[in-house]
Design a protein around this motif. Structure first.
Motif, PDB file in Angstrom:
ATOM      1  N   ARG A   1       0.263  -4.510   2.765  1.00 15.51           N
ATOM      2  CA  ARG A   1       0.102  -4.956   4.155  1.00 15.51           C
ATOM      3  C   ARG A   1       1.287  -5.839   4.564  1.00 15.51           C
ATOM      4  N   ASP A   2       1.710  -6.734   3.675  1.00 16.94           N
ATOM      5  CA  ASP A   2       2.901  -7.544   3.980  1.00 16.94           C
ATOM      6  C   ASP A   2       4.126  -6.660   4.105  1.00 16.94           C
ATOM      7  N   GLY A   3       4.192  -5.641   3.276  1.00 18.51           N
ATOM      8  CA  GLY A   3       5.334  -4.731   3.328  1.00 18.51           C
ATOM      9  C   GLY A   3       5.407  -3.958   4.624  1.00 18.51           C
ATOM     10  N   ARG A   4       4.250  -3.676   5.210  1.00 19.29           N
ATOM     11  CA  ARG A   4       4.242  -2.981   6.497  1.00 19.29           C
ATOM     12  C   ARG A   4       4.913  -3.818   7.581  1.00 19.29           C
ATOM     13  N   LEU A   5       4.786  -5.143   7.468  1.00 17.79           N
ATOM     14  CA  LEU A   5       5.441  -6.026   8.444  1.00 17.79           C
ATOM     15  C   LEU A   5       6.955  -6.033   8.278  1.00 17.79           C
ATOM     16  N   LEU A   6       7.419  -5.682   7.092  1.00 24.94           N
ATOM     17  CA  LEU A   6       8.861  -5.725   6.778  1.00 24.94           C
ATOM     18  C   LEU A   6       9.355  -4.355   6.342  1.00 24.94           C
ATOM     19  N   ALA A   7       8.775  -3.317   6.927  1.00 23.63           N
ATOM     20  CA  ALA A   7       9.072  -1.952   6.483  1.00 23.63           C
ATOM     21  C   ALA A   7      10.557  -1.614   6.593  1.00 23.63           C
TER      22      ALA A   7
END
Length: 389
Positions: free
Chosen positions: A374-380
């Protein structure tokens, strides 16, 4: 044929068709799509003549791909814009019939049109559904009047529930709602109101896109003049997480960074075709196509597009052939955005970045796939840079 000197390989796998309809009643200030109001167009690019022009390109596509033998069956059709429903429903159905008569449509074909809530009626929706359209995507963006005003959107939010109800009554298999978050002046409460309203409509699919201030747009000029502020990154992240929480609680599951569906059957198969680098033909001015690593795009202006086809010429403006390295990079960029993630096997030098990304909590390895957290989706975008850098 498409053009001298360009060799198009045969379609190998799923095949879709995108049809671009470039007409809008008003040009929204944030939009950098290839769209035009009537007074921006010259002779030969009228709405009345557009369907016949697009059908001429459909016939060109069939003759080009037919050189390989049997034509591929069309599995997905997506009519986008612009506002496709600025055209009469009969014209949209006529273009679909042309695809059926030339290529043939799969038994379970998905046929989508975009629409504004104020550009449909019960009769027009019934004609589309009866004519073979199975899915409709309404451009809602927001239900807050001052947010819509900043975006130059003209529809009445009160019309949205009516339009969705009419689409249900017409028998559409799937109804999607598009939202935009991050508009200057949009508060958290404004965004919550739009989310709650969208969920309350009972759609099968919701897209929620972060506002991007595109260079050359009216919105970009307003930001440059200091009339409104640029979108705030922290606020955008908060609004994305709010959307994910609200939609998940309402029974939607994310399957691509900006897209949530009630179940797998409600996912947009046409967009999945893009994200999996499959083959599609793009019909219309400025439309892009991709088949077997060959990409080309049409001239942008509708008048130039119409003139070429009227003269029996290809509307193609330019093309590129993707080399293996570029193809891998595109796969990383696109498939990393998906719920299923990216096959580890396609990573080359980027595999070295995986341990650090895992330690930062941005990705996790699930079987033979690399999946965004989920955090990675913010920094895709940053994750993709690390994987392709």
């Amino acid at each position: 044929m498409l053009t001298e000197g360009l060799s198009i390989p045969p379609v190998d796998g799923p095949f879709g068709v995108y049809v671009h309809v470039p007409f809008c009643s008003v040009r929204c200030g944030y939009c950098d799509f290839n769209t035009y109001t009537t007074d921006e167009l010259g002779e030969g690019a009228t709405r009345a003549a557009y369907a016949d022009t697009a059908i001429a390109e459909i016939e060109l596509a069939a003759s080009t791909l037919g050189a390989h033998g049997e034509l591929p069956e069309v599995e997905t059709v997506f009519v986008g814009g612009g506002t496709p429903t600025q055209l009469p429903s009969g014209d949209l159905v006529g273009m679909l019939r042309a695809l059926e008569e030339t290529f043939g449509l799969a038994n379970d074909v998905e046929v989508t049109t975009e629409a504004n809530p104020d550009s449909v009626t019960p009769a027009s929706l019934a004609e589309l559904r009866d004519g073979g359209f199975t899915r409709i995507s309404f451009g809602v963006q927001s239900v807050v009047p001052h947010v819509l005003a900043t975006l130059d959107r003209t529809h009445d939010p009160g019309r949205v529930p009516e339009a969705v109800r009419w689409a249900r009554e017409a028998g559409f298999d799937q109804i999607s709602v598009d939202l935009i978050y991050g508009t200057p002046g949009e508060s958290i409460d404004d965004w919550r109101a739009s989310l709650d309203h969208a969920i309350g409509l009972g759609p099968d699919h919701v897209s929620a896109y972060a506002l991007i201030v595109e260079p050359g747009t009216a919105l970009a000029r307003r930001v440059a003049r200091g009339e409104i502020s640029a979108p705030d990154d922290d606020s955008m992240a908060d609004k994305y997480l709010m959307a994910d929480d609200a939609l998940t609680s309402a029974g939607f599951g994310w399957y691509e960074l900006s897209n949530w569906a009630r179940d797998d059957a409600a996912r947009c198969r046409h967009n999945l075709l893009y994200w999996h680098s499959a083959d599609w033909w793009g019909v219309g001015p400025g439309a892009h196509s991709h088949i077997g690593g060959v990409r080309w795009w049409n001239v942008k202006h509708p008048a130039a597009y119409a003139q070429r086809l009227a003269a029996g010429e290809s509307p193609m403006h330019d093309h590129e052939v993707l080399d293996p390295s570029a193809s891998v990079m595109e796969r990383v960029m696109l498939e990393a955005r998906l719920r299923e993630g990216l096959p580890l096997g396609i990573l080359e030098d980027g595999r070295a970045a995986v341990p650090a990304l895992t330690d930062r909590g941005l990705v996790e390895v699930k079987g033979d796939h690399l999946v965004l957290t989920r955090d990675g989706r913010l920094l895709a975008d940053a994750v993709v840079r690390d994987l392709t850098g």
